[in-house]
Design a protein around this motif. Sequence first.
Motif, PDB file in Angstrom:
ATOM      1  N   VAL A 275     -79.861 -24.219 -27.129  1.00 39.43           N
ATOM      2  CA  VAL A 275     -80.197 -22.794 -27.146  1.00 39.43           C
ATOM      3  C   VAL A 275     -81.341 -22.520 -28.119  1.00 39.43           C
ATOM      4  O   VAL A 275     -82.266 -21.751 -27.819  1.00 39.43           O
ATOM      5  CB  VAL A 275     -78.953 -21.936 -27.511  1.00 39.43           C
ATOM      6  N   LEU A 276     -81.330 -23.166 -29.281  1.00 38.03           N
ATOM      7  CA  LEU A 276     -82.394 -22.954 -30.268  1.00 38.03           C
ATOM      8  C   LEU A 276     -83.750 -23.422 -29.739  1.00 38.03           C
ATOM      9  O   LEU A 276     -84.790 -22.844 -30.071  1.00 38.03           O
ATOM     10  CB  LEU A 276     -82.057 -23.673 -31.579  1.00 38.03           C
ATOM     11  N   LYS A 277     -83.729 -24.481 -28.906  1.00 41.74           N
ATOM     12  CA  LYS A 277     -84.986 -24.950 -28.305  1.00 41.74           C
ATOM     13  C   LYS A 277     -85.468 -23.987 -27.232  1.00 41.74           C
ATOM     14  O   LYS A 277     -86.665 -23.745 -27.074  1.00 41.74           O
ATOM     15  CB  LYS A 277     -84.783 -26.339 -27.670  1.00 41.74           C
ATOM     16  N   GLU A 278     -84.511 -23.437 -26.464  1.00 39.83           N
ATOM     17  CA  GLU A 278     -84.864 -22.554 -25.339  1.00 39.83           C
ATOM     18  C   GLU A 278     -85.269 -21.159 -25.801  1.00 39.83           C
ATOM     19  O   GLU A 278     -86.162 -20.541 -25.232  1.00 39.83           O
ATOM     20  CB  GLU A 278     -83.673 -22.449 -24.374  1.00 39.83           C
ATOM     21  N   GLN A 279     -84.588 -20.632 -26.795  1.00 35.74           N
ATOM     22  CA  GLN A 279     -84.800 -19.240 -27.224  1.00 35.74           C
ATOM     23  C   GLN A 279     -85.777 -19.177 -28.396  1.00 35.74           C
ATOM     24  O   GLN A 279     -85.434 -18.771 -29.510  1.00 35.74           O
ATOM     25  CB  GLN A 279     -83.457 -18.594 -27.592  1.00 35.74           C
ATOM     26  N   VAL A 280     -87.008 -19.560 -28.139  1.00 38.25           N
ATOM     27  CA  VAL A 280     -88.028 -19.640 -29.201  1.00 38.25           C
ATOM     28  C   VAL A 280     -88.271 -18.278 -29.846  1.00 38.25           C
ATOM     29  O   VAL A 280     -88.360 -18.157 -31.075  1.00 38.25           O
ATOM     30  CB  VAL A 280     -89.358 -20.194 -28.625  1.00 38.25           C
ATOM     31  N   LYS A 281     -88.360 -17.240 -29.016  1.00 44.23           N
ATOM     32  CA  LYS A 281     -88.659 -15.898 -29.560  1.00 44.23           C
ATOM     33  C   LYS A 281     -87.524 -15.406 -30.459  1.00 44.23           C
ATOM     34  O   LYS A 281     -87.748 -14.854 -31.529  1.00 44.23           O
ATOM     35  CB  LYS A 281     -88.890 -14.887 -28.438  1.00 44.23           C
ATOM     36  N   ALA A 282     -86.282 -15.621 -30.003  1.00 38.61           N
ATOM     37  CA  ALA A 282     -85.130 -15.172 -30.795  1.00 38.61           C
ATOM     38  C   ALA A 282     -85.096 -15.887 -32.142  1.00 38.61           C
ATOM     39  O   ALA A 282     -84.813 -15.266 -33.180  1.00 38.61           O
ATOM     40  CB  ALA A 282     -83.839 -15.420 -30.024  1.00 38.61           C
ATOM     41  N   VAL A 283     -85.402 -17.192 -32.142  1.00 39.43           N
ATOM     42  CA  VAL A 283     -85.445 -17.965 -33.383  1.00 39.43           C
ATOM     43  C   VAL A 283     -86.525 -17.427 -34.304  1.00 39.43           C
ATOM     44  O   VAL A 283     -86.330 -17.243 -35.506  1.00 39.43           O
ATOM     45  CB  VAL A 283     -85.678 -19.469 -33.086  1.00 39.43           C
ATOM     46  N   SER A 284     -87.695 -17.139 -33.708  1.00 37.59           N
ATOM     47  CA  SER A 284     -88.812 -16.591 -34.479  1.00 37.59           C
ATOM     48  C   SER A 284     -88.440 -15.240 -35.079  1.00 37.59           C
ATOM     49  O   SER A 284     -88.735 -14.955 -36.245  1.00 37.59           O
ATOM     50  CB  SER A 284     -90.036 -16.451 -33.566  1.00 37.59           C
TER      51      SER A 284
ATOM     52  N   SER B  28     -80.022  -9.524 -36.609  1.00 35.83           N
ATOM     53  CA  SER B  28     -79.187  -9.057 -35.500  1.00 35.83           C
ATOM     54  C   SER B  28     -79.241  -9.982 -34.284  1.00 35.83           C
ATOM     55  O   SER B  28     -78.346  -9.976 -33.449  1.00 35.83           O
ATOM     56  CB  SER B  28     -79.603  -7.641 -35.080  1.00 35.83           C
ATOM     57  N   VAL B  29     -80.315 -10.819 -34.163  1.00 34.89           N
ATOM     58  CA  VAL B  29     -80.439 -11.675 -32.972  1.00 34.89           C
ATOM     59  C   VAL B  29     -79.398 -12.790 -32.952  1.00 34.89           C
ATOM     60  O   VAL B  29     -79.210 -13.448 -31.931  1.00 34.89           O
ATOM     61  CB  VAL B  29     -81.858 -12.298 -32.839  1.00 34.89           C
ATOM     62  N   ILE B  30     -78.711 -13.005 -34.081  1.00 35.11           N
ATOM     63  CA  ILE B  30     -77.705 -14.071 -34.117  1.00 35.11           C
ATOM     64  C   ILE B  30     -76.620 -13.820 -33.077  1.00 35.11           C
ATOM     65  O   ILE B  30     -76.084 -14.744 -32.476  1.00 35.11           O
ATOM     66  CB  ILE B  30     -77.098 -14.218 -35.536  1.00 35.11           C
ATOM     67  N   GLY B  31     -76.306 -12.532 -32.848  1.00 33.50           N
ATOM     68  CA  GLY B  31     -75.294 -12.180 -31.846  1.00 33.50           C
ATOM     69  C   GLY B  31     -75.731 -12.592 -30.447  1.00 33.50           C
ATOM     70  O   GLY B  31     -74.928 -13.084 -29.646  1.00 33.50           O
ATOM     71  N   PHE B  32     -77.026 -12.388 -30.169  1.00 31.74           N
ATOM     72  CA  PHE B  32     -77.582 -12.788 -28.869  1.00 31.74           C
ATOM     73  C   PHE B  32     -77.472 -14.307 -28.700  1.00 31.74           C
ATOM     74  O   PHE B  32     -77.076 -14.812 -27.645  1.00 31.74           O
ATOM     75  CB  PHE B  32     -79.049 -12.341 -28.783  1.00 31.74           C
ATOM     76  N   LEU B  33     -77.804 -15.048 -29.767  1.00 33.55           N
ATOM     77  CA  LEU B  33     -77.762 -16.511 -29.701  1.00 33.55           C
ATOM     78  C   LEU B  33     -76.329 -17.016 -29.521  1.00 33.55           C
ATOM     79  O   LEU B  33     -76.100 -17.981 -28.786  1.00 33.55           O
ATOM     80  CB  LEU B  33     -78.389 -17.102 -30.968  1.00 33.55           C
TER      81      LEU B  33
ATOM     82  N   LYS C  39     -71.656 -20.486 -37.515  1.00 33.52           N
ATOM     83  CA  LYS C  39     -71.918 -21.395 -38.638  1.00 33.52           C
ATOM     84  C   LYS C  39     -72.988 -22.421 -38.267  1.00 33.52           C
ATOM     85  O   LYS C  39     -73.957 -22.641 -39.010  1.00 33.52           O
ATOM     86  CB  LYS C  39     -70.609 -22.102 -39.018  1.00 33.52           C
ATOM     87  N   LEU C  40     -72.841 -23.032 -37.091  1.00 28.59           N
ATOM     88  CA  LEU C  40     -73.805 -24.056 -36.669  1.00 28.59           C
ATOM     89  C   LEU C  40     -75.192 -23.494 -36.402  1.00 28.59           C
ATOM     90  O   LEU C  40     -76.208 -24.139 -36.693  1.00 28.59           O
ATOM     91  CB  LEU C  40     -73.287 -24.782 -35.415  1.00 28.59           C
ATOM     92  N   LEU C  41     -75.240 -22.285 -35.839  1.00 30.94           N
ATOM     93  CA  LEU C  41     -76.534 -21.636 -35.591  1.00 30.94           C
ATOM     94  C   LEU C  41     -77.273 -21.434 -36.916  1.00 30.94           C
ATOM     95  O   LEU C  41     -78.461 -21.750 -37.044  1.00 30.94           O
ATOM     96  CB  LEU C  41     -76.333 -20.289 -34.890  1.00 30.94           C
ATOM     97  N   ARG C  42     -76.568 -20.906 -37.897  1.00 27.04           N
ATOM     98  CA  ARG C  42     -77.205 -20.612 -39.195  1.00 27.04           C
ATOM     99  C   ARG C  42     -77.629 -21.899 -39.909  1.00 27.04           C
ATOM    100  O   ARG C  42     -78.608 -21.904 -40.655  1.00 27.04           O
ATOM    101  CB  ARG C  42     -76.270 -19.795 -40.073  1.00 27.04           C
ATOM    102  N   GLU C  43     -76.877 -22.977 -39.685  1.00 21.19           N
ATOM    103  CA  GLU C  43     -77.219 -24.263 -40.340  1.00 21.19           C
ATOM    104  C   GLU C  43     -78.410 -24.922 -39.672  1.00 21.19           C
ATOM    105  O   GLU C  43     -79.160 -25.652 -40.320  1.00 21.19           O
ATOM    106  CB  GLU C  43     -76.022 -25.201 -40.281  1.00 21.19           C
ATOM    107  N   ASN C  44     -78.581 -24.676 -38.351  1.00 18.42           N
ATOM    108  CA  ASN C  44     -79.613 -25.407 -37.609  1.00 18.42           C
ATOM    109  C   ASN C  44     -80.854 -24.595 -37.245  1.00 18.42           C
ATOM    110  O   ASN C  44     -81.822 -25.145 -36.740  1.00 18.42           O
ATOM    111  CB  ASN C  44     -79.009 -25.969 -36.311  1.00 18.42           C
ATOM    112  N   ILE C  45     -80.817 -23.293 -37.497  1.00 20.38           N
ATOM    113  CA  ILE C  45     -81.942 -22.453 -37.062  1.00 20.38           C
ATOM    114  C   ILE C  45     -83.208 -22.693 -37.890  1.00 20.38           C
ATOM    115  O   ILE C  45     -84.304 -22.447 -37.466  1.00 20.38           O
ATOM    116  CB  ILE C  45     -81.521 -20.965 -37.074  1.00 20.38           C
TER     117      ILE C  45
END
Length: 420
Positions: free
Chosen positions: A373-382, A390-395, A414-420
């Motif tokens: 998801v982090l690779k696919e959702q480049v804009k959300a990560v940015s 707030s985009v963390i909910g979307f991810l 937890k994993l999103l915040r560790e890997n973003i």
Amino acid sequence: MFCRCSADHFAKKPNTQVCPVCLGLPGALPYANRQAVLDTIKFGLSFGCNINLFSKFDRKHYFYPDLPKGYQISQYDLPLCYGGNWILKNGKKVRIRRIHLEEDTAKIVHQKVNNEEVSLLDFNRSGVPLMEMVTEPDFSEPDDIVEFLKNVQLNVRYLGISSADMEKGSMRLEANISLKKNTDPVDFLPDYKVELKNINSFRFLEKAVNAEIRRQVEVLSSGNKPIQETRGYNEEIGLTFSQRVKEEAQDYRYFPEPDIPPLKFDSAEINEIKKQIPELPNQKKNRFVREFSLPENYAEVLISDLQKANYFDEAVKLGKKYNLSALFLADLIVNKKMNEQFPEPAGLVKKAVELSKRDYASHEETLESVKEVLKEQVKAVSDFNAGKGSVIGFLIGMVQKKLKGKGDARLIDKLLRENI
């Protein structure tokens, strides 16, 4: 506002909720609706307004085909509330000029009778309390207007003042628009304004404002100045159209309403009203984020409806007994809409306990989905890295989609915040 007729006029048989006062019959004396006055003060306080300890009603003389008296009882120079403000998400401040009370007009129905075009009047709405808020010209983007008005609607509902249902005419929007050139001084104010009337949805408002801005740009670019007028919006062709030339304040010939005594308050009364104000949407949202560590967009969904917000609060309270996290419960409401399946929070909590005992996707599977998801959702990560938490909910929602709903929302977060 000034008699005992019911204010619940929607879909009622025409002209069945009327009396000598709201029909403007000779000799009928109006008197102010105390609850409407107190509700208006409460609303003003929720937007940080000052309250006039001395206020009054005024007669606004103008040809009103939909008010039988020929004038409207309103407020002019001493409104109940003045000088408030609201801070938008982007930090811009919207100043509130005034909030006043007046009476609504009758409903005009245009139809054919015996093959003749006629206008009929339904006086059920005539005299219903109408609270009007006027802001300063602090908006420069239609998105900001919509954000602000959605907050107005939410505050009204949380305060229990009105349903603010636009489809039923319980909330109406009017936009005053004027433009200036980029080369004009910062403090320059255009000497005209165009008012857009009869707007009954946020989407309609956004389209109408954009259409009127385009029209005014064309007029100003040709070297002319738009005239001060009232315009409507035709959605089919995407253009605004002239309705009537706009009046100035002196054209309304205001003077103090002689039949209604002035309103007087003291600071102690205002403080008592202030104590009656419940936790408001923004306060509730901040609490959900702060106390429960919810993503901002989760909190926004939960507070968008008072019943849903209270449901979540109660579910969290009941869930503590079973060590259910607030984020897990929020996920069941926001993404899976299980609150619709279980009318009572206790039912949702019981289901949540069952789900928590089920096998979740493994740590490895969850981590793999997070990385995808982090690779696919480049804009959300940015956006997240730019400070939009707030985009963390979307991810989380995107990861859950890959895991077919079997992900543990706490682990995903937890994993999103560790890997973003």
